[in-house]
Design a protein around this motif. Structure first.
Motif, PDB file in Angstrom:
ATOM      1  N   CYS A   1       0.821  -1.220   0.000  1.00 19.90           N
ATOM      2  CA  CYS A   1       0.000   0.000   0.000  1.00 19.90           C
ATOM      3  C   CYS A   1       0.855   1.271   0.000  1.00 19.90           C
ATOM      4  O   CYS A   1       0.326   2.365   0.172  1.00 19.90           O
ATOM      5  CB  CYS A   1      -1.012  -0.013   1.142  1.00 19.90           C
ATOM      6  N   TYR A   2       2.159   1.116  -0.278  1.00 17.16           N
ATOM      7  CA  TYR A   2       3.024   2.292  -0.350  1.00 17.16           C
ATOM      8  C   TYR A   2       2.462   3.283  -1.379  1.00 17.16           C
ATOM      9  O   TYR A   2       2.209   2.921  -2.530  1.00 17.16           O
ATOM     10  CB  TYR A   2       4.454   1.899  -0.739  1.00 17.16           C
TER      11      TYR A   2
ATOM     12  N   LEU B   1      -0.506   4.710  -1.331  1.00 17.71           N
ATOM     13  CA  LEU B   1      -1.969   4.759  -1.415  1.00 17.71           C
ATOM     14  C   LEU B   1      -2.548   6.002  -0.748  1.00 17.71           C
ATOM     15  O   LEU B   1      -3.647   6.425  -1.082  1.00 17.71           O
ATOM     16  CB  LEU B   1      -2.603   3.512  -0.792  1.00 17.71           C
ATOM     17  N   ASP B   2      -1.804   6.582   0.168  1.00 18.67           N
ATOM     18  CA  ASP B   2      -2.296   7.792   0.820  1.00 18.67           C
ATOM     19  C   ASP B   2      -2.310   8.989  -0.130  1.00 18.67           C
ATOM     20  O   ASP B   2      -2.966   9.979   0.123  1.00 18.67           O
ATOM     21  CB  ASP B   2      -1.450   8.115   2.055  1.00 18.67           C
ATOM     22  N   LYS B   3      -1.630   8.856  -1.264  1.00 15.27           N
ATOM     23  CA  LYS B   3      -1.553   9.967  -2.209  1.00 15.27           C
ATOM     24  C   LYS B   3      -2.203   9.656  -3.567  1.00 15.27           C
ATOM     25  O   LYS B   3      -2.490  10.557  -4.338  1.00 15.27           O
ATOM     26  CB  LYS B   3      -0.105  10.353  -2.434  1.00 15.27           C
ATOM     27  N   ASN B   4      -2.423   8.382  -3.862  1.00 13.16           N
ATOM     28  CA  ASN B   4      -2.961   7.990  -5.167  1.00 13.16           C
ATOM     29  C   ASN B   4      -3.959   6.857  -5.025  1.00 13.16           C
ATOM     30  O   ASN B   4      -4.122   6.296  -3.948  1.00 13.16           O
ATOM     31  CB  ASN B   4      -1.815   7.547  -6.087  1.00 13.16           C
ATOM     32  N   GLU B   5      -4.579   6.489  -6.144  1.00 15.61           N
ATOM     33  CA  GLU B   5      -5.584   5.430  -6.121  1.00 15.61           C
ATOM     34  C   GLU B   5      -4.991   4.031  -6.137  1.00 15.61           C
ATOM     35  O   GLU B   5      -5.632   3.091  -5.740  1.00 15.61           O
ATOM     36  CB  GLU B   5      -6.538   5.600  -7.294  1.00 15.61           C
ATOM     37  N   ILE B   6      -3.759   3.863  -6.634  1.00 15.77           N
ATOM     38  CA  ILE B   6      -3.121   2.543  -6.637  1.00 15.77           C
ATOM     39  C   ILE B   6      -1.748   2.641  -5.991  1.00 15.77           C
ATOM     40  O   ILE B   6      -1.177   3.713  -5.858  1.00 15.77           O
ATOM     41  CB  ILE B   6      -2.987   1.939  -8.059  1.00 15.77           C
ATOM     42  N   SER B   7      -1.233   1.495  -5.614  1.00 14.12           N
ATOM     43  CA  SER B   7       0.064   1.443  -4.949  1.00 14.12           C
ATOM     44  C   SER B   7       1.169   1.979  -5.844  1.00 14.12           C
ATOM     45  O   SER B   7       1.187   1.754  -7.053  1.00 14.12           O
ATOM     46  CB  SER B   7       0.370  -0.003  -4.578  1.00 14.12           C
ATOM     47  N   LYS B   8       2.091   2.667  -5.218  1.00 18.30           N
ATOM     48  CA  LYS B   8       3.281   3.162  -5.914  1.00 18.30           C
ATOM     49  C   LYS B   8       4.480   2.258  -5.649  1.00 18.30           C
ATOM     50  O   LYS B   8       5.611   2.596  -5.984  1.00 18.30           O
ATOM     51  CB  LYS B   8       3.596   4.595  -5.478  1.00 18.30           C
TER      52      LYS B   8
ATOM     53  N   GLN C   1      -5.248  -7.684  -0.644  1.00 19.18           N
ATOM     54  CA  GLN C   1      -6.083  -6.695  -1.324  1.00 19.18           C
ATOM     55  C   GLN C   1      -5.273  -5.576  -1.958  1.00 19.18           C
ATOM     56  O   GLN C   1      -5.722  -4.952  -2.912  1.00 19.18           O
ATOM     57  CB  GLN C   1      -7.157  -6.124  -0.378  1.00 19.18           C
ATOM     58  N   HIS C   2      -4.075  -5.326  -1.451  1.00 20.41           N
ATOM     59  CA  HIS C   2      -3.221  -4.299  -2.047  1.00 20.41           C
ATOM     60  C   HIS C   2      -2.253  -4.897  -3.060  1.00 20.41           C
ATOM     61  O   HIS C   2      -1.695  -4.175  -3.891  1.00 20.41           O
ATOM     62  CB  HIS C   2      -2.452  -3.555  -0.948  1.00 20.41           C
TER      63      HIS C   2
END
Length: 173
Positions: free
Chosen positions: A28-29, A31-38, A63-64
């Motif tokens: 989930c890296y 996810l706090d800024k975008n819709e999908i994981s970076k 789920q991530h």
């Protein structure tokens, strides 16, 4: 930030051959800024850094992981990525997963393991299970055992369910 992680990584590989990327849920890296994981973007940037090192990617919740599965497979094919994935199953019962407020299904977990085993045959699978959840029946427990026998993870971390104050499970008998 990615910048700080890359700086830390560059410094770490001067002194260490294996770097562990750890968190509560690596997938989930960002996810706090975008819709999908970076996470895939971060890992690709790390792998652009020259040197003789190995990256060991820590735990990722199903789920991530699912939305980035294809990208992760490509990253795991790099020789500098340790062939290890820690993905918690928690239970082999979808009923129990839902009651535990987990956001994945048994089928999600199995899909991830199946794809990794197909694409990275040498992958070592680590997982976590929780037993004795207050509503877990013998049938639910047997589903977990069946899933373990089917998946055959190399590492299983087993925990007895314990109530955490303030959670709905803490109010269960």
């Amino acid at each position: 930030s990615k910048k700080k992680i890359l700086e830390s990584f560059k410094e770490a590989i001067k002194h260490h051959k294996t770097i562990y990327l750890t968190s509560q849920d690596n997938a989930c890296y960002g996810l706090d800024k975008n819709e999908i994981s970076k996470l895939p973007e971060l890992l690709r940037d790390i792998l652009k850094i020259g040197g003789k090192y190995q990256i060991r990617i820590g735990m990722m919740n199903p789920q991530h992981t699912l939305p980035i599965l294809k990208e992760l497979i490509e990253i795991y094919k790099d020789t500098r990525t340790k062939k290890f994935i820690h993905i918690p199953m928690q239970s082999g019962s979808n009923k129990i997963l839902k009651e535990m407020n987990r956001f994945h299904s048994v089928e999600d977990f199995k899909k991830i393991v199946k794809v990794f085993r197909k694409e990275i045959p040498s992958i070592l699978i680590a997982t976590d299970i929780i037993v004795a959840y207050p509503t877990e029946t013998e049938a639910d427990f047997k589903k977990t055992l069946k899933l373990i026998k089917e998946i055959k993870p190399e590492v299983i971390n087993i925990s007895r369910s314990t109530p955490r104050p303030g959670t709905p499970a803490a109010r269960l008998k």
